[in-house]
Design an enzyme around this catalytic site. Structure first.
Site, PDB file in Angstrom:
ATOM      1  N   ILE A 192     -24.598 -15.455  40.333  1.00  0.00           N
ATOM      2  CA  ILE A 192     -24.797 -14.880  41.661  1.00  0.00           C
ATOM      3  C   ILE A 192     -25.733 -13.670  41.591  1.00  0.00           C
ATOM      4  CG2 ILE A 192     -23.621 -13.568  43.486  1.00  0.00           C
ATOM      5  CD1 ILE A 192     -21.230 -15.488  43.130  1.00  0.00           C
ATOM      6  N   PRO A 247      -9.977 -13.052   5.739  1.00  0.00           N
ATOM      7  CA  PRO A 247     -11.366 -13.520   5.832  1.00  0.00           C
ATOM      8  C   PRO A 247     -11.532 -15.039   5.807  1.00  0.00           C
ATOM      9  CG  PRO A 247     -11.244 -11.628   4.390  1.00  0.00           C
ATOM     10  CD  PRO A 247      -9.838 -11.976   4.739  1.00  0.00           C
ATOM     11  N   GLU A 302      -5.800 -14.186  19.828  1.00  0.00           N
ATOM     12  CA  GLU A 302      -4.421 -14.696  19.818  1.00  0.00           C
ATOM     13  C   GLU A 302      -4.382 -16.235  19.777  1.00  0.00           C
ATOM     14  OE1 GLU A 302      -2.632 -12.468  19.133  1.00  0.00           O
ATOM     15  OE2 GLU A 302      -3.012 -10.653  20.267  1.00  0.00           O
TER      16      GLU A 302
END
Length: 401
Positions: free
Chosen positions: A353, A132, A379
């Site tokens: 778009i 944490p 990661e």
């Protein structure tokens, strides 16, 4: 022109595997991904299909019942799966990191015990480093293991555990001071434990609790949890490799595989965003013609496609470097950094778009827009990747003055 992100030099076996996975993605994942994601529902039918295809044993050696394929083959499969739904690639990623760590660092008994069942998909792997209050500072781990006869007693709280509920084997990194006197560098006093547990939530074995799923902005379906150890007793023969103090290096080796995986995920999500963008641009009309015929949209499509190609090339390079047995932290860091950043940009361009419809949950691009940010931090953040890249460059280009 062929599809974007083609890979030269693949064997017939690799091409057959990828064709099979691509077909599975088109038929079994894309049609249901958005509905399952909106419900935050674990894709059990999809996972069962991957098990039937043998993908849980893709990189596990044939002697243990796997397919014995390379990291490149795995990364290209992940790219295809993430193109369908990124959460599914997360389900197999942590499994493969644990299988890779066992293959590279496990004792023979550990390999014989776990790898055949992992190859069959009967054991699902997860790995746990973060805590944490930890962030990217792995040296600040506070979870601890204390020796007690032929067992270790583990205490502490871990965070951001992908597959925390559905896994049955977790590789957990904790501090272990046994045999490492005070003042030992933090990374030399860490050990990886192989913790077996029952799938599910709550107390999954005495001393080990997996609370409920963390509610996330995106990356839904796959379960992300905490892991709480309170007097968890683990046999000494479940120390990865049988020796304490090597956990940091074992985990970092696994994370290099994970970074190639995240790069592959970024490539897959970016490819899907491009497909959605270029398709919509040819269907949507403004001022009497498809918006794809407007130069501004063509410029955007050109930039998107170029980013897809560049990210794919760097990901393939990083995978091939690891497969060669060489150190690939530089290439993996570059690939992860570029692919995640480009993925965010390509997804945002596809979102633009689509105009107002991109904001609607009826359109797939809305899901991708929420999924892409996870790749920016998974990661290791972009800042961590740049630190790794910078240090390695200074090693290679040391000034001779």
């Amino acid at each position: 022109m062929a599809r974007l992100a083609q890979t030269a030099g693949l064997t017939d076996v690799q091409q057959e595997i990828l064709a099979t996975v691509r077909d599975f993605v088109d038929k079994e994942i894309i049609p249901v991904a958005t509905e399952l994601e909106h419900r935050d529902e674990y894709p059990q039918a999809i996972v069962d299909g991957l098990k039937e295809l043998g993908l849980f044993g893709l990189m596990i050696p044939e002697e243990y019942g796997g397919l014995g394929e390379s990291l490149l083959t795995y990364a290209l499969c992940v790219e295809e799966i993430a193109r369908g739904w990124m959460s599914v690639s997360g389900i197999i990623n942590t499994h493969f990191i644990v299988a890779y760590m066992l293959k590279q660092h496990g004792t023979q008994e550990q390999k014989d015990h776990f790898l055949p069942r992992m190859a069959a998909g009967d054991i699902r792997g997860a790995f746990s480093m973060s805590e944490p209050g930890l962030g990217s500072d792995v040296s600040a781990i506070t979870s601890k293991a204390v020796r007690d006869g032929e067992e270790y007693v583990l205490n502490g709280q871990k965070m951001w555990l992908t597959n925390g509920g559905t896994s049955s084997l977790v590789a957990v990194l904790v501090r272990s001071d046994e045999g490492h006197p005070e003042g030992t560098a933090p990374h030399r006093s860490m050990t990886t434990f192989l913790v077996e547990k029952e799938p599910g939530f709550g107390e999954v074995r005495p001393g080990l609790t997996i609370p409920g799923k963390i509610d996330k902005m995106g990356y839904k379906g796959v379960d992300t949890t905490e892991l709480i150890m309170d007097g968890l007793r683990v046999p000494a023969d479940r120390v990865l490799g049988g020796v304490t103090g090597r956990g940091f290096y074992q985990m970092m080796d696994g994370v290099e595989v994970g970074r190639v995986n995240v790069a592959a995920r970024g490539c897959g999500v970016a490819q899907r965003a491009f497909e959605l963008g270029v398709g919509y641009a040819q269907q949507r009309h403004t001022f009497g013609k498809p918006i794809a015929q407007h130069q501004a949209i063509q410029f955007k499509l050109a930039e998107m496609a170029t980013k897809v190609e560049a990210a794919h090339a760097m990901m393939v390079n990083a995978a091939r470097k690891k497969d060669s047995g060489e150190r690939n932290d530089l290439e993996a860091g570059m690939a992860k950094y570029l692919a995640s950043e480009y993925c965010k940009e390509v997804v945002e361009d596809a979102f633009r778009i689509h105009g107002g419809y991109g904001f609607s949950k009826e359109y797939e691009i809305e899901r991708l827009y929420r999924e892409a940010p996870m790749l920016l931090i998974g990661e290791g953040t972009a800042e961590i990747q740049k630190m790794i890249i910078g240090r390695r460059l200074l090693e290679e280009y040391r000034f001779q003055g």
